[in-house]
Enzyme design. Structure first.
Site, PDB file in Angstrom:
ATOM      1  N   LYS A  99       0.848  -1.184   0.000  1.00 28.68           N
ATOM      2  CA  LYS A  99       0.000   0.000   0.000  1.00 28.68           C
ATOM      3  C   LYS A  99       0.885   1.236   0.000  1.00 28.68           C
ATOM      4  CE  LYS A  99      -3.249   2.718   2.638  1.00 28.68           C
ATOM      5  NZ  LYS A  99      -3.697   3.046   4.006  1.00 28.68           N
ATOM      6  N   GLY A 160      -8.200   9.015  10.465  1.00 26.62           N
ATOM      7  CA  GLY A 160      -8.436   9.050  11.898  1.00 26.62           C
ATOM      8  C   GLY A 160      -9.500  10.020  12.361  1.00 26.62           C
ATOM      9  N   ALA A 186      -9.716   5.523   5.005  1.00 31.15           N
ATOM     10  CA  ALA A 186      -9.630   6.674   5.906  1.00 31.15           C
ATOM     11  C   ALA A 186     -10.987   7.330   6.128  1.00 31.15           C
ATOM     12  CB  ALA A 186      -8.642   7.722   5.403  1.00 31.15           C
ATOM     13  N   GLY A 187     -11.209   7.701   7.389  1.00 36.39           N
ATOM     14  CA  GLY A 187     -12.384   8.478   7.744  1.00 36.39           C
ATOM     15  C   GLY A 187     -13.571   7.685   8.254  1.00 36.39           C
ATOM     16  N   ASN A 208      -9.171   1.345  10.564  1.00 39.11           N
ATOM     17  CA  ASN A 208      -8.224   1.175  11.667  1.00 39.11           C
ATOM     18  C   ASN A 208      -8.727   1.894  12.913  1.00 39.11           C
ATOM     19  OD1 ASN A 208      -4.584   1.604  12.074  1.00 39.11           O
ATOM     20  ND2 ASN A 208      -6.093   0.747  13.419  1.00 39.11           N
TER      21      ASN A 208
END
Length: 257
Positions: A99, A160, A186-187, A208
């Protein structure tokens, strides 16, 4: 109905990809990954110990023979650092599916797309299968696809942030024009965000912080697994058309007056 999730030449069962950062310890990381049902975990090469046997190893908790490790370039702010990081990952662990993320700003962690495109082109020429964190810009995503990347990973919102997907239209455009997998990266803040991403037609979701920072990470991992499955099934089912008037659920024909 066949519904295969394929990245490059590899086939996976789960469409949920899980990060390995921000957990309280490696045992919690492993427990969350197991609860998520994920086949792929991201590993920040510059931040996670995967080779120093004197310290706890992620591989002691998550078996790389059972779960695909996806080395990433988190923390890299230029193409040279990103290239060096992934070449080291390949040399040390043999990892070829990677990635790429090249950040442009320490406050927003928004991708630097000029540097990202440069690094992606080099990696593809070197034989890497490259999954790319990128902006939700349909033009930039098309350029990445033309380079030959294995998957496009537009941000839903800032890394995050837990803000979900405020710009759904761009994600839809990216998905409709792409012939490679589109994975929202993300988000994502909660299970409903993951379901929305899948209902937009995305091929997968990377999560995550929403799992690791939840009060109960293991339960949140389970909810993300279920949300991705439900969202995918909803997309494949084909939603009803929206109309501007009411439509009775019970049939009118043959009713008793």
């Amino acid at each position: 109905m066949s519904d295969i999730f394929k990245i490059g030449e590899r086939t996976f069962h789960s469409r949920l990809i899980v990060g390995t950062g921000k957990y309280k310890d490696l045992q919690e990381t492993a427990d969350a990954v197991e609860a998520s049902g994920a086949d792929i975990v991201t590993v920040a090469v510059r931040r996670v110990n995967i080779t120093d046997t004197k310290e706890p190893l992620l591989m002691d908790f998550i078996d790389p023979k059972k779960i695909t490790y996806l080395p990433n370039t988190a923390g890299c702010f230029n193409s040279e650092d990103a290239l060096r990081t992934l070449r080291l990952a390949k040399e040390s662990g043999g990892w070829n599916l990677v990635k790429l993320e090249v950040l442009g700003d320490e406050k927003t962690l928004y991708p630097n797309m000029r540097e990202t495109l440069v690094a992606a082109e080099v990696l593809v020429k070197e034989g890497f299968e490259v999954m790319v964190y990128c902006s939700d810009d349909p033009i930039a995503c098309k350029q990445l696809e033309e380079i030959g990347v294995a998957a496009i990973m537009p941000l839903g919102s800032l890394i995050g942030s837990g803000q979900g997907i405020p710009n759904k239209l761009n994600i839809e455009i990216i998905k409709k024009q792409s012939k490679v997998p589109v994975i929202v990266d993300a988000g994502i803040g909660t299970a409903s965000d993951a379901a929305i991403a899948m209902e937009l037609g995305c091929d997968g979701v990377l999560v995550n912080s929403a799992i690791a920072k939840a009060n109960n990470p293991i339960l949140m991992a389970t909810s993300m697994k279920n949300a991705v499955i439900a969202g995918r099934q909803s997309y494949l089912s084909g939603r009803m058309d929206k109309i501007n008037i009411a439509s009775p659920s019970s049939p009118v024909k043959g009713k008793i007056n």
